[in-house]
Design an enzyme around this catalytic site. Structure first.
Site, mmCIF file in Angstrom:
data_model
loop_
_atom_site.group_PDB
_atom_site.id
_atom_site.type_symbol
_atom_site.label_atom_id
_atom_site.label_comp_id
_atom_site.label_asym_id
_atom_site.label_seq_id
_atom_site.Cartn_x
_atom_site.Cartn_y
_atom_site.Cartn_z
ATOM 1 N N ARG A 97 -9.630 9.275 4.596
ATOM 2 C CA ARG A 97 -9.544 8.520 3.352
ATOM 3 C C ARG A 97 -10.341 9.200 2.269
ATOM 4 O O ARG A 97 -11.537 9.080 2.198
ATOM 5 C CB ARG A 97 -10.077 7.105 3.579
ATOM 6 N N LYS A 122 5.722 4.450 6.416
ATOM 7 C CA LYS A 122 5.592 5.866 6.778
ATOM 8 C C LYS A 122 6.178 6.164 8.147
ATOM 9 O O LYS A 122 5.930 7.224 8.718
ATOM 10 C CB LYS A 122 4.120 6.255 6.730
ATOM 11 N N PRO A 127 0.894 12.346 4.066
ATOM 12 C CA PRO A 127 2.204 12.107 3.431
ATOM 13 C C PRO A 127 2.290 10.681 2.919
ATOM 14 O O PRO A 127 1.833 9.744 3.557
ATOM 15 C CB PRO A 127 3.194 12.324 4.570
ATOM 16 N N GLU A 128 2.860 10.542 1.759
ATOM 17 C CA GLU A 128 3.025 9.223 1.160
ATOM 18 C C GLU A 128 4.423 8.724 1.473
ATOM 19 O O GLU A 128 5.267 9.471 1.960
ATOM 20 C CB GLU A 128 2.844 9.318 -0.349
ATOM 21 N N ASN A 159 -3.272 8.422 -0.021
ATOM 22 C CA ASN A 159 -4.422 8.701 -0.886
ATOM 23 C C ASN A 159 -4.045 9.099 -2.309
ATOM 24 O O ASN A 159 -4.737 8.752 -3.263
ATOM 25 C CB ASN A 159 -5.266 9.810 -0.261
#
Ligand code: ZN
Length: 275
Positions: A252, A51, A2-3, A169
């Site tokens: 990643r 986050k 999640p961004e 990402n």
């Protein structure tokens, strides 16, 4: 992963469902909070930093407490109306249930669940860099922090929440593509105007997606059209047609176009004198 915008949207969901309401019951399904009981606590507000989700509450005695959670890769919070089926995820992934006389909030697969004094929130989020989704966003400070570690690759540096908070990402890959930067470029090899531009672009991309769950960096909300490189391994680059590449390093993952984001030329070996 999640961004920041997903976390921001999640905080809004909890705010709408719970803010101002008194909890009638709580059910924690993690060992460290198995005996915690929040009934009678009032939810003051739902906030986020980078986050990290911060659900701020007041105990019946008026003490301020924060329920902290982190979504990491697969965590989620959902709010359900009374009587609505809990359909978001399988029930064995439930880590916490917060009930009111109205909506109920259910946390799935959450990490770092803990209850702390609200005054101590800085112990959990104080290390974070400027937050891309906050009104006090400070691009100069973000660039200063990035530049302080010149040997890091730019892909790593953008994900490092101590530099700037909110990029995962997806926005990492999209920002680097749009700036035409090879993901393994050393931060120290990028000029300050380039870092300024990159940080500014990431800021715009994230903020464009708050208030909706579909994340798009292309401007299109159509399926399969929402990104330039992210999730598009082996598909043609939208600019040059070259196949997009992907590299997986645990959590990643990096996508890039080998033509639009060329690796810098290696210095040529010194010509050797003829024997
Ligand atoms: Zn390309």
């Amino acid at each position: 992963m999640p961004e920041g915008d997903t976390v921001w949207n999640t905080a809004q969901v909890l705010e709408r469902a719970l803010a101002g309401r008194e909890l009638t019951a709580s059910d924690f399904r993690v060992p460290q909070l198995a005996t915690a009981r929040l009934d009678g606590w009032t939810v003051v507000e739902s906030a986020c930093r980078g986050k990290h989700l911060l659900l701020r509450m007041a105990t019946p005695a008026g003490e301020k407490r924060t329920l902290h959670s982190h979504l990491r890769m697969e965590g989620a919070w959902r709010a359900y109306d009374k009587g609505q089926r809990w359909a978001a995820r399988p029930s064995h992934l439930i880590r916490v249930i917060l009930r009111t006389t109205g909506p109920v909030a259910v946390g799935y697969h959450l990490h770092e669940l803990k209850i702390i004094r609200t005054a101590d929130e800085h112990t959990l989020v104080g290390h974070l860099g400027p937050d891309l989704l906050k009104p006090d966003w400070d691009p100069d400070e973000a660039v200063r922090r990035l530049s302080a570690k010149p040997d890091a690759t730019i892909a790593e540096a953008l994900l490092d929440q101590r530099n700037l908070a909110g990029i995962g990402n997806l926005y990492k890959a999209e920002t680097l593509f749009l700036r035409g930067v090879w993901p393994w470029t050393r931060v120290g090899d990028l000029a300050k105007p380039e870092l300024d531009g990159m940080v500014d672009l990431a800021h715009r991309l994230l903020n464009a997606n708050t208030g909706r769950w579909t994340q798009s960096t292309t401007g299109s909300l159509r399926r399969f059209e929402t990104s330039y490189v992210y999730g598009r391994r082996a598909q043609p680059c939208r600019r040059c047609g070259t196949a997009i590449e992907k590299k997986d390093l645990g959590e990643r993952v990096t996508y890039w176009c080998p033509r639009c984001q060329k690796a810098p030329d290696k210095p040529k070996p010194e010509p050797q004198p003829e024997p």
